[in-house]
Design an enzyme around this catalytic site. Structure first.
Site, PDB file in Angstrom:
ATOM      1  N   ARG A 121       0.841  -1.222   0.000  1.00 37.61           N
ATOM      2  CA  ARG A 121       0.000   0.000   0.000  1.00 37.61           C
ATOM      3  C   ARG A 121       0.870   1.265   0.000  1.00 37.61           C
ATOM      4  O   ARG A 121       0.573   2.244   0.688  1.00 37.61           O
ATOM      5  CB  ARG A 121      -0.932   0.061   1.217  1.00 37.61           C
ATOM      6  CG  ARG A 121      -1.880  -1.071   1.358  1.00 37.61           C
ATOM      7  CD  ARG A 121      -2.942  -1.077   0.263  1.00 37.61           C
ATOM      8  NE  ARG A 121      -3.762  -2.239   0.479  1.00 37.61           N
ATOM      9  CZ  ARG A 121      -3.471  -3.449  -0.023  1.00 37.61           C
ATOM     10  NH1 ARG A 121      -2.430  -3.611  -0.821  1.00 37.61           N
ATOM     11  NH2 ARG A 121      -4.264  -4.460   0.211  1.00 37.61           N
ATOM     12  N   SER A 128     -10.307  -0.839   4.379  1.00 32.79           N
ATOM     13  CA  SER A 128      -9.475  -1.219   5.524  1.00 32.79           C
ATOM     14  C   SER A 128      -8.927   0.038   6.179  1.00 32.79           C
ATOM     15  O   SER A 128      -8.268   0.840   5.518  1.00 32.79           O
ATOM     16  CB  SER A 128      -8.284  -2.066   5.065  1.00 32.79           C
ATOM     17  OG  SER A 128      -8.755  -3.190   4.379  1.00 32.79           O
ATOM     18  N   GLU A 151      -4.169   2.902   7.238  1.00 36.10           N
ATOM     19  CA  GLU A 151      -3.951   2.932   5.786  1.00 36.10           C
ATOM     20  C   GLU A 151      -4.605   4.204   5.231  1.00 36.10           C
ATOM     21  O   GLU A 151      -4.150   4.777   4.249  1.00 36.10           O
ATOM     22  CB  GLU A 151      -4.607   1.683   5.163  1.00 36.10           C
ATOM     23  CG  GLU A 151      -4.520   1.633   3.646  1.00 36.10           C
ATOM     24  CD  GLU A 151      -5.205   0.392   3.063  1.00 36.10           C
ATOM     25  OE1 GLU A 151      -5.175  -0.685   3.689  1.00 36.10           O
ATOM     26  OE2 GLU A 151      -5.777   0.527   1.962  1.00 36.10           O
TER      27      GLU A 151
HETATM   28  C1  LIG Z   1     -15.278  -0.300   0.635  1.00 31.76           C
HETATM   29  C2  LIG Z   1     -13.826  -0.101   0.330  1.00 31.76           C
HETATM   30  C3  LIG Z   1     -13.039  -1.176   0.037  1.00 31.76           C
HETATM   31  C4  LIG Z   1     -11.670  -1.022  -0.271  1.00 31.76           C
HETATM   32  N1  LIG Z   1     -10.932  -2.104  -0.567  1.00 31.76           N
HETATM   33  C5  LIG Z   1      -9.614  -1.964  -0.873  1.00 31.76           C
HETATM   34  C6  LIG Z   1      -8.819  -3.096  -1.234  1.00 31.76           C
HETATM   35  O1  LIG Z   1      -9.299  -4.221  -1.309  1.00 31.76           O
HETATM   36  N2  LIG Z   1      -7.497  -2.893  -1.509  1.00 31.76           N
HETATM   37  C7  LIG Z   1      -6.934  -1.637  -1.472  1.00 31.76           C
HETATM   38  O2  LIG Z   1      -5.741  -1.519  -1.749  1.00 31.76           O
HETATM   39  N3  LIG Z   1      -7.680  -0.554  -1.149  1.00 31.76           N
HETATM   40  C8  LIG Z   1      -8.985  -0.677  -0.851  1.00 31.76           C
HETATM   41  N4  LIG Z   1      -9.736   0.417  -0.500  1.00 31.76           N
HETATM   42  C9  LIG Z   1      -9.088   1.737  -0.422  1.00 31.76           C
HETATM   43  C10 LIG Z   1      -9.214   2.555  -1.720  1.00 31.76           C
HETATM   44  O3  LIG Z   1     -10.075   1.923  -2.609  1.00 31.76           O
HETATM   45  C11 LIG Z   1      -7.859   2.734  -2.401  1.00 31.76           C
HETATM   46  O4  LIG Z   1      -6.939   3.333  -1.519  1.00 31.76           O
HETATM   47  C12 LIG Z   1      -7.942   3.592  -3.675  1.00 31.76           C
HETATM   48  O5  LIG Z   1      -6.735   3.571  -4.371  1.00 31.76           O
HETATM   49  C13 LIG Z   1      -8.302   5.036  -3.412  1.00 31.76           C
HETATM   50  O6  LIG Z   1      -8.603   5.616  -4.655  1.00 31.76           O
HETATM   51  P1  LIG Z   1      -9.278   7.026  -4.796  1.00 31.76           P
HETATM   52  O7  LIG Z   1      -9.369   7.358  -6.224  1.00 31.76           O
HETATM   53  O8  LIG Z   1     -10.565   7.041  -4.044  1.00 31.76           O
HETATM   54  O9  LIG Z   1      -8.208   7.953  -4.086  1.00 31.76           O
HETATM   55  P2  LIG Z   1      -8.403   9.023  -2.913  1.00 31.76           P
HETATM   56  O10 LIG Z   1      -8.906   8.336  -1.699  1.00 31.76           O
HETATM   57  O11 LIG Z   1      -9.182  10.175  -3.423  1.00 31.76           O
HETATM   58  O12 LIG Z   1      -6.891   9.461  -2.678  1.00 31.76           O
HETATM   59  C14 LIG Z   1      -5.970   8.585  -2.074  1.00 31.76           C
HETATM   60  C15 LIG Z   1      -4.580   9.217  -2.084  1.00 31.76           C
HETATM   61  O13 LIG Z   1      -4.093   9.276  -3.412  1.00 31.76           O
HETATM   62  C16 LIG Z   1      -3.804  10.627  -3.779  1.00 31.76           C
HETATM   63  N5  LIG Z   1      -4.194  10.780  -5.187  1.00 31.76           N
HETATM   64  C17 LIG Z   1      -5.398  10.497  -5.737  1.00 31.76           C
HETATM   65  N6  LIG Z   1      -5.353  10.689  -7.060  1.00 31.76           N
HETATM   66  C18 LIG Z   1      -4.102  11.128  -7.352  1.00 31.76           C
HETATM   67  C19 LIG Z   1      -3.434  11.501  -8.555  1.00 31.76           C
HETATM   68  N7  LIG Z   1      -4.026  11.455  -9.753  1.00 31.76           N
HETATM   69  N8  LIG Z   1      -2.136  11.907  -8.478  1.00 31.76           N
HETATM   70  C20 LIG Z   1      -1.505  11.955  -7.282  1.00 31.76           C
HETATM   71  N9  LIG Z   1      -2.095  11.619  -6.106  1.00 31.76           N
HETATM   72  C21 LIG Z   1      -3.372  11.203  -6.154  1.00 31.76           C
HETATM   73  C22 LIG Z   1      -4.610  11.480  -2.834  1.00 31.76           C
HETATM   74  O14 LIG Z   1      -4.043  12.758  -2.666  1.00 31.76           O
HETATM   75  C23 LIG Z   1      -4.550  10.637  -1.565  1.00 31.76           C
HETATM   76  O15 LIG Z   1      -3.328  10.845  -0.918  1.00 31.76           O
HETATM   77  C24 LIG Z   1     -11.100   0.282  -0.225  1.00 31.76           C
HETATM   78  C25 LIG Z   1     -11.919   1.380   0.055  1.00 31.76           C
HETATM   79  C26 LIG Z   1     -13.261   1.201   0.326  1.00 31.76           C
HETATM   80  C27 LIG Z   1     -14.130   2.399   0.623  1.00 31.76           C
END
Ligand SMILES: Cc1cc2nc3c(=O)[nH]c(=O)nc-3n(C[C@H](O)[C@H](O)[C@H](O)COP(=O)(O)OP(=O)(O)OC[C@H]3O[C@@H](n4cnc5c(N)ncnc54)[C@H](O)[C@@H]3O)c2cc1C
Length: 309
Positions: free
Chosen positions: A158, A210, A305
């Site tokens: 991660r 998580s 996380e």
């Molecule tokens: C129900 C649920 C289940 C999940 N299951 C998993 C799983 O199985 N495995 C897992 O790994 N994660 C899981 N996650 C966590 C999440 O899905 C991941 O962390 C995902 O990558 C977040 O994506 P996001 O687009 O929502 O990013 P955000 O939450 O909006 O941002 C996350 C981080 O990335 C940065 N960021 C976003 N976009 C960019 C960009 N284009 N350039 C630079 N920085 C950027 C943001 O500034 C922030 O620091 C889960 C979340 C939920 C709600």
């Protein structure tokens, strides 16, 4: 480009927290992104995806950037380039429909392509790093484009260079993933069913997935703990022995427990949910109590996380 002032971030974070942002800008091309970064040089900027790994602890007095770029294209039969604003699961659905495989185990992970590289998302033994070939970015300071090879991204559990040395310095603009022809629909379907049975559904129950990362502990400590808890799941790795944080949290009796509007998800104790109009303070306090009790019982530190903003 679309610009909104003083808006609620409620639709932009899956925890369902009603923080406000001074400015919210969505861009639709690299030129627009360049322009925004030039105009707002030196200001506090947070680039978000779907907001599925964010905990807004208070109002955000800076600029929230979001990409409206959401296309994907095949470079050749083995690589596909996806723009940062495309939902990862939409990409996997499209690839599966076209009989391409390789990413199906990441099905239904919320979030967009950009964050998949930042977070090195993973599930069921596959991580984004296993399928990412290279990452296209824009330098926030100079607006120059830079390509990072998989190795240069310094992926870990991660984790990536974009969360440490280069935190906030580069915006991921697109990601090139490796794929191969092959049938993946059955695996995708199984994964979707498993996830839906265990994890809160985005849009129905607020969460960020998580809440904690799985800890790695020294082998000696694991051996001592195994004497006391012979059923403790444990996985040896080069980083140490990995202990599932969900197991530790469950052993401390947290499953289903609430604090204010926040709750430890009864079906998967690694997840903290917004069960009933939780405030950021409820979530922060519950997470702190959970990690303190794991520390007290097992002498193991568990770390969030989720990104606290
Ligand atoms: C129900 C649920 C289940 C999940 N299951 C998993 C799983 O199985 N495995 C897992 O790994 N994660 C899981 N996650 C966590 C999440 O899905 C991941 O962390 C995902 O990558 C977040 O994506 P996001 O687009 O929502 O990013 P955000 O939450 O909006 O941002 C996350 C981080 O990335 C940065 N960021 C976003 N976009 C960019 C960009 N284009 N350039 C630079 N920085 C950027 C943001 O500034 C922030 O620091 C889960 C979340 C939920 C709600």
């Amino acid at each position: 480009m679309s610009t909104k002032e003083n808006i609620s971030l409620l639709p932009y974070n899956t925890f369902g927290l009603d923080a406000k942002a001074r400015l919210f800008i969505e861009y639709y091309s690299l030129d627009e992104l360049r322009q925004v970064l030039k105009e707002h040089k030196g200001e506090q900027i947070l680039h978000i995806g779907q907001g599925s790994n964010l905990l807004f602890t208070r109002d955000f007095n800076g600029i929230i950037l979001h990409s409206g770029m959401a296309r994907a294209r095949f470079i050749d039969d083995e690589t596909v380039e996806a723009q940062n604003g495309l939902r990862l699961d939409d990409l996997i659905a499209q690839l599966t429909d076209m009989a391409y495989c390789g990413m199906e185990k990441l099905s239904l992970i919320p979030g967009e392509v950009g964050a998949s590289a930042v977070q090195n998302v993973g599930a069921y033994g596959v991580e984004a790093k296993d399928v990412i070939e290279r990452v296209y970015t824009m330098d926030v300071e100079t607006q120059e484009e830079r390509v990072f090879s998989n190795e240069e991204c310094k992926f870990g559990y991660r984790d990536s260079i974009f969360k440490h040395e280069l935190k906030g310095k580069y915006i991921v603009t697109s990601v090139v993933y490796k794929v191969k022809p092959g049938e993946a629909s059955k695996t995708r379907e199984e994964i979707i069913q498993t996830r839906m049975a265990k994890l809160p559904t985005v849009g129905e129950v607020g969460s960020a997935g998580s809440f904690f990362m799985n800890p790695f502990i020294p082998e000696e400590q694991a051996n001592e703990l195994l004497k006391l808890y012979p059923d403790m799941p444990n996985f040896s790795s080069p980083q140490g022995v990995k202990i599932p944080a969900a197991w530790l949290i469950e052993q401390c009796g947290w499953k289903g427990k609430t604090l204010g509007g926040a709750q430890v998800w009864p079906k998967q104790p690694l997840v903290i949910v917004n069960a009933n109009h939780a405030t950021p303070e409820d979530i922060i306090a519950l997470a702190a109590q959970v990690s303190a009790s794991v520390k007290e019982k097992f002498n193991i530190d568990i770390h969030p996380e989720v990104n606290y903003i």
